[in-house]
Design an enzyme around this catalytic site. Structure first.
Site, PDB file in Angstrom:
ATOM      1  N   GLU A   1     -20.602 -12.361  -1.238  1.00 58.08           N
ATOM      2  CA  GLU A   1     -21.679 -13.136  -1.857  1.00 58.08           C
ATOM      3  C   GLU A   1     -21.335 -14.613  -1.780  1.00 58.08           C
ATOM      4  O   GLU A   1     -20.226 -15.018  -2.101  1.00 58.08           O
ATOM      5  CB  GLU A   1     -21.855 -12.711  -3.316  1.00 58.08           C
ATOM      6  CG  GLU A   1     -22.895 -13.522  -4.087  1.00 58.08           C
ATOM      7  CD  GLU A   1     -22.995 -13.067  -5.531  1.00 58.08           C
ATOM      8  OE1 GLU A   1     -23.394 -11.898  -5.748  1.00 58.08           O
ATOM      9  OE2 GLU A   1     -22.647 -13.857  -6.428  1.00 58.08           O
ATOM     10  N   TYR A   2     -22.301 -15.419  -1.344  1.00 55.32           N
ATOM     11  CA  TYR A   2     -22.130 -16.870  -1.261  1.00 55.32           C
ATOM     12  C   TYR A   2     -23.209 -17.548  -2.103  1.00 55.32           C
ATOM     13  O   TYR A   2     -24.267 -16.971  -2.355  1.00 55.32           O
ATOM     14  CB  TYR A   2     -22.251 -17.351   0.191  1.00 55.32           C
ATOM     15  CG  TYR A   2     -21.292 -16.693   1.148  1.00 55.32           C
ATOM     16  CD1 TYR A   2     -19.963 -17.107   1.231  1.00 55.32           C
ATOM     17  CD2 TYR A   2     -21.706 -15.656   1.981  1.00 55.32           C
ATOM     18  CE1 TYR A   2     -19.077 -16.507   2.117  1.00 55.32           C
ATOM     19  CE2 TYR A   2     -20.828 -15.045   2.868  1.00 55.32           C
ATOM     20  CZ  TYR A   2     -19.519 -15.477   2.926  1.00 55.32           C
ATOM     21  OH  TYR A   2     -18.639 -14.872   3.797  1.00 55.32           O
TER      22      TYR A   2
ATOM     23  N   ASP B   1     -28.819   0.399 -21.983  1.00 52.03           N
ATOM     24  CA  ASP B   1     -29.433  -0.196 -20.796  1.00 52.03           C
ATOM     25  C   ASP B   1     -29.897   0.841 -19.777  1.00 52.03           C
ATOM     26  O   ASP B   1     -30.670   0.512 -18.867  1.00 52.03           O
ATOM     27  CB  ASP B   1     -28.435  -1.139 -20.109  1.00 52.03           C
ATOM     28  CG  ASP B   1     -28.025  -2.301 -20.996  1.00 52.03           C
ATOM     29  OD1 ASP B   1     -28.800  -2.636 -21.916  1.00 52.03           O
ATOM     30  OD2 ASP B   1     -26.943  -2.875 -20.764  1.00 52.03           O
TER      31      ASP B   1
ATOM     32  N   GLN C   1     -22.751  -6.033 -12.575  1.00 52.45           N
ATOM     33  CA  GLN C   1     -22.194  -7.290 -13.072  1.00 52.45           C
ATOM     34  C   GLN C   1     -20.690  -7.269 -12.818  1.00 52.45           C
ATOM     35  O   GLN C   1     -20.088  -6.203 -12.689  1.00 52.45           O
ATOM     36  CB  GLN C   1     -22.493  -7.397 -14.566  1.00 52.45           C
ATOM     37  CG  GLN C   1     -21.891  -8.584 -15.287  1.00 52.45           C
ATOM     38  CD  GLN C   1     -22.527  -9.886 -14.832  1.00 52.45           C
ATOM     39  OE1 GLN C   1     -22.127 -10.436 -13.816  1.00 52.45           O
ATOM     40  NE2 GLN C   1     -23.502 -10.373 -15.576  1.00 52.45           N
TER      41      GLN C   1
END
Length: 641
Positions: A20-21, A172, A190
């Site tokens: 991820e960037y 959740d 997360q």
């Protein structure tokens, strides 16, 4: 190609990972990220890579550009993050249409930050209140063209609109099921640092009575530890916990930043192995939040065995023997260990000049022009940081937030959140109340310096011990209505292990020029410039929300204001102030003023006061270059005791 199709092709016993960037804050940072992505993609072979999306679509253009670059130039399947709340539907539509045009097949649908109050969204009614609304919209408009991912929270998610609810991952689950039934194809969690939390969550999800989540791919998100401060900040923002054993090791390692990184690598490696051993083969991939840095990611992949597993899969797919030999050589799988020895070369970086250009490999490289050219043939050992090429590739591994090197892809507060308050509205109002005149604002800044409150809008944590060493000067400066948001004292050769000023590897010495950054009114700024503009020991940068900018620094100049000298290493500059970085922060700093103002309803005294500050104040950075004169800056600012 769709992520779920890529995962389906992974043979049993193999593994995958993705990167991820986030969009860099400066143009040269974007150029250098392109080089870094090339190197990481070729050396580490991620299954796919994703690009984050700024608050309220603030990075839409650059995010889409990066996703296109991944897909078309690097031939890496791209996943574009999209947040839906507090975003105009037209921005979402344009992003989806452009993504389809560029051949991007993967979207990570997220909720994002809700509006701070009913006025904040200018009276518009958004079609997207929750991530499930975005998932449904994409499915209704584009059918199965996009592969859609959604988020899950192994330790539970706290809604900023309902802060009184405690975290509960089980509560959740119905929302996660709703997103999957609406059309989500995969899940990315997360970040977390407690492997048991993920293992327990994954097991519960797989065995839920609904059976809706039994077979959907779940990819745990992994964030390497880049520094003690960034870990504390990210865990607070994300609400994830840190094992006490890990915190004990990190506390013992302070202020050795290199040791902290290495401890982080060890913990993540152990965490990956523990997860792989306890999920019965249901999880065999990990999503790395790279923070636009590569060394820690490379070390984790190598030490955990993930790189070897990935290589075996790629090797089995390669039919071209020449390509096979070339790739094996680049990954150093056939190289003797001696080639990984580190080579030290003399530094070409003058640090004591008033305002020298920034150097990495040549004296022709300035702030606006430097590019990282270590791309096509750089071996994996370079990504690890080995040898002179490794040092050049990882020249920015010691980041320092918005005071770091503006050429770095990781420049800025590397949390991906952008210029927001980082607090739920109810908590922010408890912290800062309802200011009605400038004396109230002055009081807030002074209370933060005295540790009477834990944060101000621009600084979301208590003041550092280092700041407390100059607290008496800062209190007086703020009392003059110069509201400070950044500062440091002069330091001349403190040990790198010093508990207050130290940083970096052991056995070194650290140096600092004093500087202060504050919001001032126009009259005070004019008086200051009249007196100090031509002084060779003073550099200032000043800008306002009207795009006016003033400085006495040379064009493309930059000031290294913190540097370290270490045995067997080049000089490391961790804190650099330049026009390009100042302007990047200038824009964000006034956005924070706006976020603060939006806590209050229109036409209220607090809203009017803060809007006046946006219109009337200047952000000013003042640097005093004589680091041997501890009181030099305060004499310039006429703060005497």
């Amino acid at each position: 190609m769709k992520i779920v199709d890529l995962i389906d092709k992974i043979p049993n016993g193999n593994a995958f990972y993705s990167f991820e960037y986030f969009p860099p804050k400066t143009t040269v940072g974007l150029e250098n990220l392109s080089s870094r992505i090339t190197r990481m993609s070729r050396n580490m072979m991620p299954l796919f890579s994703s690009v984050t999306w700024g608050t309220a679509g603030s990075t839409a253009e650059v995010s889409i550009y990066l996703a296109k670059m991944l897909e078309q130039h690097h031939k890496i399947p791209a996943c574009l993050h999209l947040t839906c709340t507090n975003v105009d539907k037209a921005i979402i539509d344009k992003a989806l249409e452009t993504a389809k045009e560029y051949g991007i097949r993967n979207i990570l649908a997220l909720r994002g930050d809700p509006p701070l109050n009913s006025d904040h969204w200018e009276g518009k009614v958004s079609e997207f209140e929750h991530a499930v609304d975005l998932v449904r919209y994409i499915r209704e408009k584009y059918g199965d063209y996009f592969c859609i991912g959604v988020a899950a929270y192994p330790e539970g998610h706290v809604d900023s609109n309902v802060p009184e609810l405690s975290k509960d991952p089980l509560r959740d689950i119905p929302f996660l099921i709703e997103k999957v039934e609406a059309g989500a194809d995969f899940i990315i969690t997360q970040i977390f640092y407690e492997p048991e939390a993920f293992i327990k969550f994954e097991n519960f999800v797989r065995n839920h009575s609904s059976n809706a989540l039994r077979n959907i791919p779940i990819i745990p998100a992994i964030m390497p530890i880049q520094s003690y401060g960034s870990l504390k900040r990210m865990t607070r923002l994300c609400g994830c916990s840190v094992p006490s054993s890990l915190m004990q090791r990190l506390n013992a390692a302070k202020p050795d930043d290199e040791a902290i990184k290495n401890i982080g690598v060890e913990h993540i490696v152990d965490m990956i192995k523990k997860i792989m051993d306890n999920v019965q083969g249901r999880v065999h991939g990990f999503h790395f939040c790279t923070l636009n840095l590569e060394r820690s990611v490379a070390l984790i992949l190598k030490n955990s065995g993930l790189l070897t597993k990935r290589w075996k899969q790629v090797e089995s797919e390669m039919e071209d023997e020449k390509l096979l030999r070339t790739t094996r050589k680049r990954l150093s799988l056939d190289e003797p260990a001696e080639l990984h020895n580190q080579v030290v070369v003399p530094s070409q970086q003058p640090v004591a000049d008033k305002s020298s250009n920034l150097f990495v490999t040549s004296k022709q490289s300035s702030v606006s022009g430097h590019k990282d050219n270590l791309t096509e043939e750089a071996p994996f050992s370079v990504s690890e940081g080995s040898g002179v090429l490794g040092r050049q590739a990882n020249w920015d591994d010691f980041t320092n937030g918005r005071f770091g090197d503006p050429r770095s892809p990781a420049y800025g507060e590397i949390d991906g959140y952008g210029p927001t308050l980082h607090f739920p509205p109810s908590e922010a109002l408890k912290l800062w109340g309802y200011p009605v005149d400038e004396s109230d604002i002055t009081s807030l800044f002074q209370k933060h310096i005295m540790s009477d409150i834990s944060a101000i809008p621009w600084i979301d944590e208590p003041v550092e011990v280092e700041t407390k060493t100059i607290a008496k000067y800062l209190l007086k400066l703020n009392g003059n209505s110069w509201w400070t948001v950044g500062s440091q004292p002069a330091v001349n050769g403190a040990p790198s292990a010093d508990p207050v000023f130290g940083w970096g590897p052991k056995g070194g010495r650290v140096f600092q020029k004093a500087f202060v950054e504050c919001f001032v009114n126009g009259k005070d700024l004019k008086d200051f410039i009249t007196k100090w503009h031509d002084n060779p020991q003073v550099t200032y940068y000043a800008g306002n929300n009207k795009s006016e900018f003033l400085t006495n620094a040379p064009k493309d100049g930059a000031s290294a204001v913190t540097w370290g000298v270490y045995p067997g290493r080049e000089i490391i500059q961790s804190t650099i102030i330049a026009e390009v970085s100042f302007k990047a922060w200038l824009s964000e700093s006034f956005q924070v003023w706006g976020e603060w103002a939006n806590l209050y309803s229109k036409n209220t005294p607090s809203r009017k006061l803060l809007e006046n500050c946006i219109n009337d104040r200047w952000l000013v950075t003042v640097i005093h270059h004589d680091f041997m004169d501890k009181n030099g800056l305060w004499k310039v600012l006429e703060i005497d005791f």
